[in-house]
Scaffold this active site. Structure first.
Site, PDB file in Angstrom:
ATOM      1  N   ASP A   1       0.844  -5.076   8.498  1.00 43.20           N
ATOM      2  CA  ASP A   1      -0.231  -4.095   8.371  1.00 43.20           C
ATOM      3  C   ASP A   1      -1.522  -4.882   8.133  1.00 43.20           C
ATOM      4  O   ASP A   1      -1.659  -5.582   7.128  1.00 43.20           O
ATOM      5  CB  ASP A   1       0.060  -3.134   7.208  1.00 43.20           C
ATOM      6  CG  ASP A   1      -0.960  -1.999   7.134  1.00 43.20           C
ATOM      7  OD1 ASP A   1      -2.115  -2.200   7.581  1.00 43.20           O
ATOM      8  OD2 ASP A   1      -0.617  -0.916   6.626  1.00 43.20           O
TER       9      ASP A   1
ATOM     10  N   TYR B   1     -11.122   2.171  10.635  1.00 46.57           N
ATOM     11  CA  TYR B   1     -12.295   2.727   9.933  1.00 46.57           C
ATOM     12  C   TYR B   1     -12.789   1.854   8.794  1.00 46.57           C
ATOM     13  O   TYR B   1     -13.802   2.150   8.184  1.00 46.57           O
ATOM     14  CB  TYR B   1     -12.029   4.156   9.439  1.00 46.57           C
ATOM     15  CG  TYR B   1     -10.758   4.368   8.637  1.00 46.57           C
ATOM     16  CD1 TYR B   1     -10.696   4.052   7.290  1.00 46.57           C
ATOM     17  CD2 TYR B   1      -9.629   4.903   9.246  1.00 46.57           C
ATOM     18  CE1 TYR B   1      -9.535   4.262   6.566  1.00 46.57           C
ATOM     19  CE2 TYR B   1      -8.460   5.126   8.523  1.00 46.57           C
ATOM     20  CZ  TYR B   1      -8.415   4.801   7.183  1.00 46.57           C
ATOM     21  OH  TYR B   1      -7.264   5.008   6.478  1.00 46.57           O
ATOM     22  N   LYS B   2     -12.077   0.772   8.493  1.00 44.22           N
ATOM     23  CA  LYS B   2     -12.520  -0.112   7.418  1.00 44.22           C
ATOM     24  C   LYS B   2     -13.496  -1.143   7.991  1.00 44.22           C
ATOM     25  O   LYS B   2     -14.559  -0.783   8.471  1.00 44.22           O
ATOM     26  CB  LYS B   2     -11.304  -0.727   6.730  1.00 44.22           C
ATOM     27  CG  LYS B   2     -10.504   0.359   5.974  1.00 44.22           C
ATOM     28  CD  LYS B   2      -9.197  -0.115   5.378  1.00 44.22           C
ATOM     29  CE  LYS B   2      -8.504   1.052   4.660  1.00 44.22           C
ATOM     30  NZ  LYS B   2      -7.096   0.801   4.399  1.00 44.22           N
TER      31      LYS B   2
ATOM     32  N   ARG C   1     -13.487  -3.753  -6.739  1.00 43.19           N
ATOM     33  CA  ARG C   1     -13.366  -4.412  -5.432  1.00 43.19           C
ATOM     34  C   ARG C   1     -14.699  -4.407  -4.701  1.00 43.19           C
ATOM     35  O   ARG C   1     -15.356  -3.372  -4.591  1.00 43.19           O
ATOM     36  CB  ARG C   1     -12.321  -3.694  -4.575  1.00 43.19           C
ATOM     37  CG  ARG C   1     -10.947  -3.585  -5.216  1.00 43.19           C
ATOM     38  CD  ARG C   1      -9.960  -2.918  -4.283  1.00 43.19           C
ATOM     39  NE  ARG C   1     -10.417  -1.591  -3.854  1.00 43.19           N
ATOM     40  CZ  ARG C   1      -9.816  -0.872  -2.918  1.00 43.19           C
ATOM     41  NH1 ARG C   1      -8.764  -1.347  -2.279  1.00 43.19           N
ATOM     42  NH2 ARG C   1     -10.274   0.319  -2.588  1.00 43.19           N
TER      43      ARG C   1
ATOM     44  N   PHE D   1       0.847  -1.191   0.000  1.00 39.65           N
ATOM     45  CA  PHE D   1       0.000   0.000   0.000  1.00 39.65           C
ATOM     46  C   PHE D   1       0.889   1.251   0.000  1.00 39.65           C
ATOM     47  O   PHE D   1       1.889   1.293   0.720  1.00 39.65           O
ATOM     48  CB  PHE D   1      -0.891  -0.040   1.245  1.00 39.65           C
ATOM     49  CG  PHE D   1      -1.999   0.968   1.242  1.00 39.65           C
ATOM     50  CD1 PHE D   1      -3.171   0.739   0.537  1.00 39.65           C
ATOM     51  CD2 PHE D   1      -1.879   2.145   1.960  1.00 39.65           C
ATOM     52  CE1 PHE D   1      -4.197   1.666   0.540  1.00 39.65           C
ATOM     53  CE2 PHE D   1      -2.904   3.084   1.968  1.00 39.65           C
ATOM     54  CZ  PHE D   1      -4.067   2.846   1.262  1.00 39.65           C
TER      55      PHE D   1
HETATM   56  C1  PLP Z   1      -6.186   1.921   4.553  1.00 37.69           C
HETATM   57  C2  PLP Z   1      -4.752   1.588   4.722  1.00 37.69           C
HETATM   58  C3  PLP Z   1      -3.867   2.469   5.373  1.00 37.69           C
HETATM   59  C4  PLP Z   1      -4.360   3.800   5.826  1.00 37.69           C
HETATM   60  O1  PLP Z   1      -3.407   4.556   6.486  1.00 37.69           O
HETATM   61  P1  PLP Z   1      -3.828   5.935   7.128  1.00 37.69           P
HETATM   62  O2  PLP Z   1      -2.648   6.387   7.860  1.00 37.69           O
HETATM   63  O3  PLP Z   1      -5.043   5.687   7.971  1.00 37.69           O
HETATM   64  O4  PLP Z   1      -4.211   6.858   6.019  1.00 37.69           O
HETATM   65  C5  PLP Z   1      -2.553   2.059   5.556  1.00 37.69           C
HETATM   66  N1  PLP Z   1      -2.116   0.863   5.110  1.00 37.69           N
HETATM   67  C6  PLP Z   1      -2.942   0.001   4.465  1.00 37.69           C
HETATM   68  C7  PLP Z   1      -2.431  -1.312   4.010  1.00 37.69           C
HETATM   69  C8  PLP Z   1      -4.276   0.354   4.251  1.00 37.69           C
HETATM   70  O5  PLP Z   1      -5.085  -0.482   3.612  1.00 37.69           O
END
Ligand code: PLP
Length: 413
Positions: free
Chosen positions: A203, A228-229, A375, A131
């Site tokens: 992560d 938040y997901k 997705r 990511f």
């Molecule tokens: C959604 C997501 C993030 C989000 O990071 P933020 O610091 O909350 O913006 C980070 N890593 C992965 C793999 C994600 O899917």
């Protein structure tokens, strides 16, 4: 062929069916169909309790009690209290998880901590397809450390275990790929990292709240993730971080803020880290955001995780079976075997973004990743099996009528 009645029967037998009612489901606008949200991999559903909880906090805690709430309210204990609620969802123990900052910031903190725990080793191993923020944070840390750190990126499709060696301090991976939903084998890769003397950092953003995760059973060292997901904590809700008990005392925080000080209200001149996980705190907690997140975690604390994971596996299998039967023109991007899948199911078809738009016009909310990946995030607490049915039927409609070819981008979403 799977029938609608079979999907209904699965909903009748679903032990989590009533949990759906704890979340808000907005009534459709006049003349519109009820929306089906398959975007929990971006923003999960809102708990019904959230608005009143926030209003009460704003009126009483904020407006009436003001600064006294720091002492009288439970504002400052939220990072550990919420962390302890998340712990069982990721296979951690109480005292190993904190809720604070963003996923990006927590990654910075723990990557720096990992380098410090492995002196003499300078390499962070990650994946070229990780990511973006995970890559950018690692690049920033590397640049900050000058020549003292190297970032080694595993080309996509290669086995990260082959890139870990005696120079590696930490293997930093996302458990689930945000595009394809491919899931890594957490146990195998953690073991591979340990065999080389390296640490592992996971992560869990596209995994927590969907698939089974057992950090301690796999002997993981460090982890971070979004709330938040799939966890439904609200847009931008604070992230979590995990540090295995065995590493907590040895890790000196990279961000030495006052909330992580051993005596935070003694206002000493010199920094001294708090014992345990609390030293990873930096500044004042996001009180309002934590209150919203807490309403979601209260729901998570009442559900059987076995039921959650069984339902998620069932929704994923149903989605793939229905796609096979009704939409043979799309290519499944996600692995077929559930053991290798994350929270969402991804497919590929010409016109990706336009397909997502055409589906949105039919009330199905999903997401797109360039060039042509669609997705579907499968939230086990809120989705019904009939929702999967309607989604695939509408996708079939869109593909048959080719309505995506003429759709106006940005009209419905
Ligand atoms: C959604 C997501 C993030 C989000 O990071 P933020 O610091 O909350 O913006 C980070 N890593 C992965 C793999 C994600 O899917």
């Amino acid at each position: 062929m799977i029938t609608y009645e079979q999907c209904q029967a699965l909903d009748h037998a679903d032990p989590l069916a009533s949990v759906r009612d704890l979340f808000d489901h907005p009534r459709p606008r006049e003349g519109h169909r009820e929306r089906i949200y398959l975007d929990a991999n971006s923003v999960g559903a809102m708990p019904k309790a959230a608005p009143d909880r926030l209003l009460e906090l704003m009126r009483e805690g904020w407006s009436r009690n003001r600064r006294r709430s720091w002492a009288d309210g439970d504002w400052l204990s939220a990072p550990t209290r919420l962390g302890d609620r998340i712990a069982p969802l990721i296979g951690a123990n109480a005292g190993e998880v904190l809720v604070c900052d963003s996923t990006s910031i927590n990654l910075f903190k723990l990557l720096a901590g990992a380098l410090q725990l492995r002196p003499g080793r300078a390499v962070i191993v990650s994946e070229a397809g990780n990511f973006p923020t995970d890559l950018y944070i690692a690049q920033g840390l590397r640049d900050l450390l000058g020549g003292a750190c190297e970032l080694r990126l595993v080309p996509e499709g290669r086995d990260p275990a082959d890139f870990v060696d005696q120079e590696t301090a930490v293997l930093s991976l996302s458990l689930v790929d945000y595009r394809s939903s491919r899931r890594f084998d957490m146990a195998r890769l953690t073991q591979a990292a340990h065999q080389a003397g390296a640490l592992v950092l996971w992560d869990l953003s596209h995994a927590a709240g969907a698939i089974p995760i057992d950090l301690n059973a796999t002997d993981a060292d460090l982890a971070i993730g979004c709330t938040y997901k799939y966890l439904c904590g609200g847009p931008g809700s604070p992230a979590f971080l995990f540090t295995a008990q065995r590493h907590q005392q040895a890790m000196k925080p990279a961000l030495t803020g006052w909330m992580g000080h051993a005596a935070q209200f003694d206002f000493e001149t010199a920094y001294r880290p708090a014992p345990g996980i609390k030293r990873q705190l930096c500044g004042t907690p996001a009180v309002l955001a934590n209150a919203a997140l807490e309403t979601a975690l209260e729901i998570w604390s009442t559900v059987s995780l076995d039921a959650v994971h069984a339902k998620h596996a069932g929704l994923s299998a149903l989605m793939i079976d229905l796609l096979d039967q009704r939409c043979p023109a799309v290519t499944l991007v996600s692995p077929r075997d559930y053991a290798n899948q994350g929270g969402h199911i991804a497919v590929r078809h010409e016109g990706g973004a336009a397909l997502v738009e055409a589906l949105a016009q039919l009330g199905v909310i999903c997401s797109h990743r360039a060039p042509d990946t669609v997705r579907f995030g499968l939230a086990p607490l809120t989705l019904r099996h009939v929702d999967i049915w309607h989604t695939v039927i509408r996708l079939e409609e869109v593909l048959t009528a080719q309505s995506w070819r003429t759709v106006e981008l940005g009209a419905a979403t």
